[in-house]
Structure formats: C-alpha cells, structure tokens
Scaffold this active site. Structure first.
Site, PDB file in Angstrom:
ATOM      1  N   PHE A   1       0.805  -1.226   0.000  1.00  0.00           N
ATOM      2  CA  PHE A   1       0.000   0.000   0.000  1.00  0.00           C
ATOM      3  C   PHE A   1       0.838   1.276   0.000  1.00  0.00           C
ATOM      4  O   PHE A   1       0.370   2.339  -0.388  1.00  0.00           O
ATOM      5  CB  PHE A   1      -0.951   0.019   1.218  1.00  0.00           C
ATOM      6  CG  PHE A   1      -0.295   0.485   2.498  1.00  0.00           C
ATOM      7  CD1 PHE A   1      -0.178   1.851   2.777  1.00  0.00           C
ATOM      8  CD2 PHE A   1       0.228  -0.416   3.422  1.00  0.00           C
ATOM      9  CE1 PHE A   1       0.444   2.291   3.944  1.00  0.00           C
ATOM     10  CE2 PHE A   1       0.852   0.011   4.583  1.00  0.00           C
ATOM     11  CZ  PHE A   1       0.957   1.374   4.839  1.00  0.00           C
TER      12      PHE A   1
ATOM     13  N   LYS B   1      -1.148  -7.153  -9.227  1.00  0.00           N
ATOM     14  CA  LYS B   1      -2.124  -7.183  -8.124  1.00  0.00           C
ATOM     15  C   LYS B   1      -1.672  -6.135  -7.117  1.00  0.00           C
ATOM     16  O   LYS B   1      -0.821  -6.384  -6.266  1.00  0.00           O
ATOM     17  CB  LYS B   1      -2.143  -8.583  -7.485  1.00  0.00           C
ATOM     18  CG  LYS B   1      -3.442  -8.995  -6.809  1.00  0.00           C
ATOM     19  CD  LYS B   1      -3.859  -8.167  -5.635  1.00  0.00           C
ATOM     20  CE  LYS B   1      -3.065  -8.340  -4.374  1.00  0.00           C
ATOM     21  NZ  LYS B   1      -3.398  -7.286  -3.357  1.00  0.00           N
TER      22      LYS B   1
ATOM     23  N   GLU C   1      -4.956  -3.676  -2.037  1.00  0.00           N
ATOM     24  CA  GLU C   1      -6.402  -3.415  -2.029  1.00  0.00           C
ATOM     25  C   GLU C   1      -6.740  -2.118  -1.285  1.00  0.00           C
ATOM     26  O   GLU C   1      -7.849  -1.612  -1.374  1.00  0.00           O
ATOM     27  CB  GLU C   1      -7.155  -4.610  -1.422  1.00  0.00           C
ATOM     28  CG  GLU C   1      -6.872  -4.900   0.056  1.00  0.00           C
ATOM     29  CD  GLU C   1      -5.578  -5.700   0.309  1.00  0.00           C
ATOM     30  OE1 GLU C   1      -4.630  -5.608  -0.500  1.00  0.00           O
ATOM     31  OE2 GLU C   1      -5.530  -6.380   1.350  1.00  0.00           O
TER      32      GLU C   1
ATOM     33  N   SER D   1       5.279  -6.935   3.505  1.00  0.00           N
ATOM     34  CA  SER D   1       5.869  -7.224   4.811  1.00  0.00           C
ATOM     35  C   SER D   1       6.666  -8.532   4.747  1.00  0.00           C
ATOM     36  O   SER D   1       6.426  -9.380   3.878  1.00  0.00           O
ATOM     37  CB  SER D   1       4.759  -7.330   5.854  1.00  0.00           C
ATOM     38  OG  SER D   1       3.833  -8.317   5.441  1.00  0.00           O
TER      39      SER D   1
ATOM     40  N   CYS E   1       9.392   1.917   3.413  1.00  0.00           N
ATOM     41  CA  CYS E   1      10.294   0.802   3.742  1.00  0.00           C
ATOM     42  C   CYS E   1      11.710   1.310   3.973  1.00  0.00           C
ATOM     43  O   CYS E   1      12.548   0.597   4.505  1.00  0.00           O
ATOM     44  CB  CYS E   1      10.282  -0.223   2.628  1.00  0.00           C
ATOM     45  SG  CYS E   1      10.866   0.481   1.089  1.00  0.00           S
TER      46      CYS E   1
ATOM     47  N   GLU F   1       8.928  -3.933  13.187  1.00  0.00           N
ATOM     48  CA  GLU F   1       8.758  -2.878  12.185  1.00  0.00           C
ATOM     49  C   GLU F   1       7.418  -2.200  12.498  1.00  0.00           C
ATOM     50  O   GLU F   1       6.349  -2.769  12.267  1.00  0.00           O
ATOM     51  CB  GLU F   1       8.724  -3.462  10.771  1.00  0.00           C
ATOM     52  CG  GLU F   1       8.597  -2.369   9.720  1.00  0.00           C
ATOM     53  CD  GLU F   1       8.375  -2.881   8.303  1.00  0.00           C
ATOM     54  OE1 GLU F   1       7.727  -3.925   8.120  1.00  0.00           O
ATOM     55  OE2 GLU F   1       8.825  -2.193   7.370  1.00  0.00           O
TER      56      GLU F   1
END
Ligand code: NAD
Length: 504
Positions: free
Chosen positions: A157, A181, A184, A234, A289, A389
């Site tokens: 995301f 993909k 969402e 992740s 990240c 994290e």
C-alpha cells in the site's frame, strides 16, 4: 477509472485485456480516504476465475508482444512516459486520496516511477548481448536474453505508484506481459496506469490489473502460466510468497519489511543529522520501507541530538495531505491504532517518550486516521519498539558507546534494507560501507533509495531471492539468457566426429 456500483460508491474494477472488468467473484473491499476516514470507493476482489482470465489475456498477448520490435516497444514506452509525466499531478492526487501522504510526497513517488520508465526506454541497449567471432574455425558464439512470459507483480500500500513502477516498465520493455495485483488499500493508481498504457498504444492484454487479497495472490502463485513473481510487502508475506512461488517453479523476487538504522558519529554535523532524522523518520508518516526508525547515537551526541530533533518535531504540521502540511494521516484506522499501541508498549518497557504523537491537533477532518510524530529516547534492543517494524511515525533513539557497538547493533538486526551513517570522517564512512550488512547504504544521506539505473533491494529478511528491483538486476530478472553457437558450414568441415566440441 471507476464504474458506479449498486451503492452510490464507485467501484474500482480490474483491468483485463485492455478494458475494465467488474469481476466474477462478487467480493468487494472498502477504499478509504485516510484524511476524512470515509469510504470513497469500493474495490472488486478477484477470485480464481478473474485471475485466470487476466493470465489468459496476458498469455495470449505474449506471443505477439515478445515479437514486437525493440523500436516499437521503446516508442510505446516513450509515449507512456510522456503521458505519465504530463499528468503526474493527477496521479499524485489519486495517491494522496487513497494513501494519505502529502501531495508533494506523492509527486515524489511518481517521479521515481518515471525514472524507471526512462531507464526502460533504453531497452534496445539493455538487451544487447555479447558476440565472439571465430571461437573455433568458422564458429561464432553469441548471447541473447529473452522474455519469460507472463509475470505477476504484487505490491504494497505504501507506494501505490512507485513500487509497481519499479517493475512493470522493465518487464514490459523486455517483452513480457504483466498481471499486477496492487494493494487493495489504494488500488486506483494501478488502473490509472492501465488507462495510460492504452493511450500510449500498448496492445491489449500486455498489462492487466487484478485487485484483491490472499485469494488473488495465491492463484497467481500457483498458476502454471505465470513464470515469475515480483513481490513487495511485509516480511512474513514476502517469505510466504517466495517459498510458495519457487515451490511451483517460478522465478521470485520478494522484497520484505525493514528496520532502518541511522548511525550518528560524534564528529557529525548534528544539525544536518537532526534534519535528516526528522525527514526520514516522519516523511510519509513513517510508512516507507526506507524510513529511519532507529537512530543510533554514538555518545556523547545523544543529548544534543535528541534536543535538536525535539525542537524540529515541534514544527511538523500534521493534516490532510491536500493542504499545506508536512505529514498526512496513517493509511487505515486499524494501522493507526496498532502504531499507537506501540507508544504504550515503549513506555511500559521503560523507554522515554519524549514526544507523544497522540496529542497532535491535525489540520483535517476529525474522523481522519491521525497520529502525529513520536520520539522515544533510551530505547534498548530488547524492546518491541526496537525489534518490530512499526511502520508509522515513531523514531527510537538507541544510545551506544562506540562505532563498533553501533555496527554490531545494525548487523545483528534481522532486517537489512537501508541504513545511513552521519559523519565527517571519510575513513569511518568507508569502513561502515564495507562492514555493514545492509543492501542500501547512505553516507550523510538518510534515505538512500538507488536511482533507477542501479538496483533497489535489501539483504537478510528484507529480500528473498537473489535479484533486486530495477537497474541491470531488473532486466536480468525479467529475461533468461541463451547462448547460441553457430557455424555456417564450409563443405570441407563436414563428416562425423563423436568427440566433445573443443575450441582448439
Ligand atoms: P502486506 O504484506 O500486508 O501486503 C503486500 C501485498 O501482499 C498486498 O498486495 C496484499 O494484498 C498482499 N497480501 C496481504 N496479506 C497476504 C496474505 N496473507 N497472503 C498473500 N498476499 C497477501 O504489506 P503492506 O502493509 O501493504 O505494505 C507495508 C510493508 O511493505 C512493510 O512491511 C514495508 O516495509 C514493506 N515494503 C517493503 C519494501 C521494500 O522494498 N523492501 C517497499 C515497500 C514496502
């Protein structure tokens, strides 16, 4: 980009074979505007049939696309790059409306995606092989690189434009066809890209988008016609994607999570270091990240550094990313709540909460997913605020006595995505660059994201597989090598010889 659903909310549809596809599965997810907390769209979730349809379209398109000339491919890439550059502000606005990051930051991620498009425009050069004449009498040997077929891209995301943009320009330029993909949580940027590809003249079926969750990912991972997977997300899901995808014979690069350390040596310029820590810790609300989440202060700098950072944090404004603010909301209320729980955990574990982001007064709707920037001091490596994290606007200061202790801390961490050292000592910086076990290193640069013609990727639990993203490793990942040994027969060289071919 969207079509009206049965409720008044538009539905973000899949994009299959050059057009929107509502999907057979019937499942829908909510897409929020994080700055208002409202559901603004719904997104179709793909089931097996939708994914199969997208893969079939990509496979059908592959036969012609891989044979399209390099000049045709690069013309389409140039056209696509121009369209995206002209309309970058529109894409940034979509990113901000679904992710929450401030507009300038969204524009920044679009510009990094554009860089990869520019790199991919050079595909005729990037695919050049080697040629050796006369390796034996009248025998020549040359190498070529060919596309793999249908490749799957699964993205997170936090960079809905940049991360897909790390992969699809190169995959397509190399002659592959793509099923993307996206997350969402912010799916619209991917469909926007699909529309722009169509305008640029990309043949139908070369770039497809399916939305959804684990069901769509699992089908991509097991589908026999998908030859490679590029995943970013992740660490637990990256590990799962890598293991599942490789088990079914696919080539997989799976980029995972991170815990990025910024080491500040006693000789560093502390104003520069404090600016960098604030920018890299709280930009995009820490949902990067490559965000700095652990600041390793080599004593005696910690007190001064914490004071300078605290001073700067007081000036950070939090609010709706469409306004003149520094930091937007978090992506969902669940994520905001999870990050906020770490503030309690840190206090309970004994760290000093110097700045508490829960007290922020946002410049935005009351129902937005707000959490201001937070700073912990005297964090120790056993605390969950250090080991996990957090992926939010929380910066932890760990005090260490020496360079050696700082290095040991960074290298003992299971993640190895990015790191930075702040110093005025060239020798110390060079030693760090050599000794640190991390994939991307900054020297007086807090977020060392490589430019597109180098490759992006971490070490250890931050990347599964052996190829990093974009640059030459990206080209390598999306192609397979072939070596041709050729001889144009002179009749005098005929005859039977069962010996192993020799070059002398
Ligand atoms: P995530 O792992 O939750 O989701 C990533 C993708 O996996 C999404 O498309 C999601 O739909 C899918 N997914 C989620 N759960 C799944 C499951 N159980 N099975 C299969 N697929 C599943 O990650 P996120 O929250 O979207 O993104 C944030 C994470 O991504 C952070 O950990 C961050 O460090 C990481 N990230 C890493 C990099 C990098 O380059 N290393 C870059 C960006 C983000």
């Amino acid at each position: 980009m969207t079509s009206p659903g049965s409720s008044s909310l538009p539905i973000v549809a899949h994009w299959i074979d050059g057009k929107p596809a509502d999907g057979a599965a019937g499942r829908l997810g909510d897409v929020y505007d994080p700055a208002t907390g409202e559901v603004t769209r719904r997104v179709a979730f793909a089931g097996k049939r939708d994914v199969d349809q997208a893969v079939a379209a990509a496979l059908a398109a592959f036969a012609a696309w891989r044979r399209s000339s390099l000049s045709r491919r690069s013309k389409i890439l140039f056209a696509f790059r121009e369209i995206v550059a002209d309309r970058a502000a529109e894409l940034a606005a979509i990113v901000t409306s679904e992710h929450g990051k401030v507009l300038s930051d969204a524009l920044g991620e679009v510009s990094r995606a554009l860089e990869v498009m520019e790199f991919a425009c050079g595909i005729p050069h990037l695919l050049k092989g080697g040629y050796s004449e006369e390796v034996s009498t009248q025998v020549d040997v040359y190498s070529i690189r060919q596309p793999l077929g249908v490749v799957g891209i699964i993205s997170p995301f936090n960079f809905p434009a940049m991360v897909p943009g790390w992969f699809f320009p190169i995959a397509i330029a190399a002659g592959n066809t793509v099923v993307l993909k996206p997350s969402e949580k912010d799916p619209s940027a991917s469909v926007w890209f699909a529309e722009r590809w169509a305008e640029a003249g990309l043949p139908e079926g070369v770039f497809n988008v399916v939305h959804g969750d684990k069901e769509a990912v699992d089908r991509l991972l097991e589908h026999p016609d998908v030859k490679a997977i590029s995943f970013v997300g992740s660490t637990p899901i990256a590990r799962y994607v890598y293991e599942t995808g490789t088990r079914s014979g696919k080539r997989v690069q799976a980029l995972g999570g991170a815990k990025n350390h910024m080491v500040v040596l006693p000789d560093a310029d502390l104003d520069l270091a404090a600016d960098a820590a604030v920018n890299a810790g709280f930009g995009s609300a820490g949902e990067r990240c490559m965000a700095i989440s652990a600041l390793v202060a080599v004593e005696p700098v910690a007190n001064d550094l914490v004071a300078k950072i605290t001073e700067r944090m007081a000036k950070i404004t939090t609010g709706d990313g469409r306004r003149e603010v520094d930091m937007g909301p978090l992506v969902t209320s669940a994520h905001r709540d999870k990050v906020a729980l770490y503030l309690d955990a840190g206090v309970e574990a004994g760290a000093d909460l110097v700045v508490d982001g829960r007290s922020v007064v946002p410049d935005g709707a009351a129902s937005g997913f707000w959490l201001g920037p937070s700073l912990f001091d005297n964090v120790t490596p056993d605390m969950s605020i250090y080991t996990d994290e957090i992926f939010g606007p929380v910066l932890s200061v760990v005090r260490v006595p020496s360079y050696e202790a700082a290095l040991e801390l960074v290298n003992a961490n299971p993640y190895g995505n990015g790191t930075a050292i702040f110093t005025n000592d060239g020798g110390a910086a060079r030693r760090f660059q050599q000794e640190v076990e991390v994939g991307m290193v900054g020297i007086n640069v807090p977020i060392p994201v490589p430019v597109s013609y180098y490759s992006f990727g971490g070490w250890k639990s931050s990347l599964f597989g052996d190829s990093h993203a974009h640059g030459s490793e990206g080209v390598h990942f999306y192609t397979r090598g072939k070596v041709v040994t050729s001889r144009w027969l002179d009749p005098s060289h005929g005859g039977i010889n069962l010996g192993f071919p020799r070059t002398f």
